[in-house]
Design a protein around this motif. Structure first.
Motif, PDB file in Angstrom:
ATOM      1  N   GLY A  34       0.836  -1.194   0.000  1.00 48.96           N
ATOM      2  CA  GLY A  34       0.000   0.000   0.000  1.00 48.96           C
ATOM      3  C   GLY A  34       0.870   1.242   0.000  1.00 48.96           C
ATOM      4  N   PHE A  35       0.278   2.371   0.354  1.00 49.95           N
ATOM      5  CA  PHE A  35       0.996   3.646   0.439  1.00 49.95           C
ATOM      6  C   PHE A  35       0.591   4.333   1.733  1.00 49.95           C
ATOM      7  CE2 PHE A  35       1.369   8.193   0.073  1.00 49.95           C
ATOM      8  CZ  PHE A  35       2.506   8.415  -0.677  1.00 49.95           C
ATOM      9  N   ASN A  36       1.548   4.948   2.389  1.00 49.01           N
ATOM     10  CA  ASN A  36       1.234   5.767   3.552  1.00 49.01           C
ATOM     11  C   ASN A  36       2.381   6.731   3.807  1.00 49.01           C
ATOM     12  OD1 ASN A  36      -0.301   6.762   5.642  1.00 49.01           O
ATOM     13  ND2 ASN A  36      -0.062   5.004   6.981  1.00 49.01           N
ATOM     14  N   ALA A  37       2.127   7.707   4.660  1.00 52.50           N
ATOM     15  CA  ALA A  37       3.147   8.679   5.037  1.00 52.50           C
ATOM     16  C   ALA A  37       2.818   9.222   6.411  1.00 52.50           C
ATOM     17  CB  ALA A  37       3.208   9.826   4.023  1.00 52.50           C
ATOM     18  N   CYS A  38       3.836   9.565   7.183  1.00 53.91           N
ATOM     19  CA  CYS A  38       3.581  10.200   8.476  1.00 53.91           C
ATOM     20  C   CYS A  38       4.769  11.073   8.861  1.00 53.91           C
ATOM     21  CB  CYS A  38       3.285   9.172   9.569  1.00 53.91           C
ATOM     22  SG  CYS A  38       4.618   8.029   9.916  1.00 53.91           S
ATOM     23  N   PRO A  39       4.494  12.178   9.547  1.00 57.47           N
ATOM     24  CA  PRO A  39       5.561  13.049  10.027  1.00 57.47           C
ATOM     25  C   PRO A  39       6.202  12.491  11.282  1.00 57.47           C
ATOM     26  CG  PRO A  39       3.451  13.928  10.697  1.00 57.47           C
ATOM     27  CD  PRO A  39       3.152  12.706   9.877  1.00 57.47           C
TER      28      PRO A  39
ATOM     29  N   GLU B 161      -3.306   7.900   7.363  1.00 57.89           N
ATOM     30  CA  GLU B 161      -3.728   7.026   6.270  1.00 57.89           C
ATOM     31  C   GLU B 161      -3.662   7.840   4.974  1.00 57.89           C
ATOM     32  OE1 GLU B 161      -4.350   3.786   5.961  1.00 57.89           O
ATOM     33  OE2 GLU B 161      -3.724   3.542   8.059  1.00 57.89           O
ATOM     34  N   ALA B 162      -2.459   8.317   4.680  1.00 56.80           N
ATOM     35  CA  ALA B 162      -2.259   9.240   3.567  1.00 56.80           C
ATOM     36  C   ALA B 162      -2.458   8.594   2.202  1.00 56.80           C
ATOM     37  CB  ALA B 162      -0.855   9.854   3.654  1.00 56.80           C
ATOM     38  N   GLY B 163      -2.446   7.260   2.146  1.00 58.76           N
ATOM     39  CA  GLY B 163      -2.626   6.608   0.860  1.00 58.76           C
ATOM     40  C   GLY B 163      -4.029   6.721   0.305  1.00 58.76           C
TER      41      GLY B 163
ATOM     42  N   VAL C 100      -4.406   7.960  -3.976  1.00 59.45           N
ATOM     43  CA  VAL C 100      -2.966   7.839  -4.186  1.00 59.45           C
ATOM     44  C   VAL C 100      -2.537   6.378  -4.201  1.00 59.45           C
ATOM     45  CG1 VAL C 100      -0.736   8.270  -3.078  1.00 59.45           C
ATOM     46  CG2 VAL C 100      -2.405  10.126  -3.277  1.00 59.45           C
ATOM     47  N   GLU C 101      -3.060   5.569  -3.270  1.00 57.80           N
ATOM     48  CA  GLU C 101      -2.587   4.193  -3.118  1.00 57.80           C
ATOM     49  C   GLU C 101      -2.885   3.323  -4.330  1.00 57.80           C
ATOM     50  OE1 GLU C 101      -2.631   2.100   0.753  1.00 57.80           O
ATOM     51  OE2 GLU C 101      -3.981   0.666  -0.216  1.00 57.80           O
TER      52      GLU C 101
END
Length: 323
Positions: free
Chosen positions: A152-157, A171-173, A200-201
């Motif tokens: 999948g896709f994700n991102a976090c600061p 759950e940026a994807g 995005v995902e």
């Protein structure tokens, strides 16, 4: 980071760490913030009904009793709320309380997999970091950003505060794919037709490579097949890879503006590592910087590809050691 931990079964403060992906779960032993890589085992999720089954098999194969484990931290590829993780691409639910009872320990943490990657930043060998854009000087407490492309896709600061490291879940994807021009102008319409929503995902993931290839060329191909053709210089695979990198640069640039990670952007995951050698060739940095009058501002963000496949386990160990 590798450490000679001696006879782990006699070690005080022995903990269990696990990285649960959509396909496999990796489990290892750790003492404090250090993972013993010699103890890492990979388990196919399809062979198990739940995480408890995986952990039972791991302990049996390691000849370690549950009462020798003083704590456990797991990283799950899915949203985590109040200590409960629901895997996005696997029908498993991970509950912190149940996990603690299963192993007989109160020291339990359940993290999103990208949160675990965030906790690993600063504990990864420089040799496992490929520089895509050089990191400008920045204070040690500057925010960082972890972006993961895999199943999948994700991102976090990542925020380093006076109270310790804070890595909020995300759950940026599943946010909307940004509008794209040129050859990609029709992508959003195709995704709306096929999925009802252009996220995005659905593009920036393993399955996304195949989907993008079908949209561009009208034919299906597995990600491994596309990457193999790319390595041989095949034209259609190269066009797919170029489009993938363009979208990747655009999305990562958007995330950088949302979080201002002056301490660097860290790209992780199996798909990221597969595309690592092609990011420069297909203009990842140019697409990241393509933000109009903010193009120059984008030079403030360094970008790295993390090649350490055990980073999530290290992040779990580091987080657990601070509890």
């Amino acid at each position: 980071m590798t450490s000679d931990m001696g006879n782990l079964t006699d070690a005080a403060g022995l903990s269990l760490v696990a990285d649960i992906g959509g396909t496999n779960t990796r489990v290892a032993l750790a003492r404090g913030p250090v993972v013993d890589r010699a103890t890492v085992m990979r388990h196919a999720n399809a062979d198990h009904p739940d995480l408890a089954s995986v952990l039972a098999q791991y302990l049996a194969q390691s000849d370690i009793a549950a009462d020798q484990i003083s704590g456990i931290c797991v990283a799950a590829a899915g949203p985590v709320h109040d200590g409960v993780a629901q895997l996005t691409n696997l029908d498993w639910q991970i509950d912190r309380a149940t996990l603690g009872r299963t192993l007989g320990t109160e020291k339990v943490a359940v993290l999103n997999d990208l949160q675990a990657q965030g906790h690993a930043i600063g504990h990864i060998d420089a040799a496992d970091l490929d520089i895509i854009i050089a990191q400008p000087d920045a204070p040690a407490h500057a925010a960082k950003l972890v972006v993961g492309l895999g199943t999948g896709f994700n991102a976090c600061p990542v925020f380093d505060t006076s109270a310790g490291r804070f890595v909020p879940p995300s759950e940026a994807g599943h946010v909307s794919l940004p509008a794209l021009g040129g050859a990609m102008a029709d992508l959003t319409g195709a995704m709306m037709r096929d999925f009802g929503f252009a996220s995005v995902e659905e593009v920036l993931s393993g399955r996304g490579i195949s989907y993008l290839h079908r949209v561009l060329h009208g034919q299906m191909a597995e990600p491994a097949e596309i990457m193999a053709s790319l390595a041989q210089g095949e034209a259609k695979a190269s066009q797919t890879a170029a489009a993938f990198v363009q979208i990747m640069g655009t999305v990562v640039g958007d995330l950088a503006l949302a979080h201002l990670p002056f301490g660097g952007i860290y790209l992780v995951g199996g798909v990221t590592r597969a595309f690592g050698p092609y990011l420069d060739r297909f203009g990842f940095a140019d697409h990241l910087r393509a933000k109009g009058r903010f193009a120059g501002f984008m030079d403030r963000f360094g970008v790295f590809v993390v090649r350490d496949d055990y980073a999530a386990l290290t992040g779990c160990a580091s987080h657990l050691a601070k509890l």
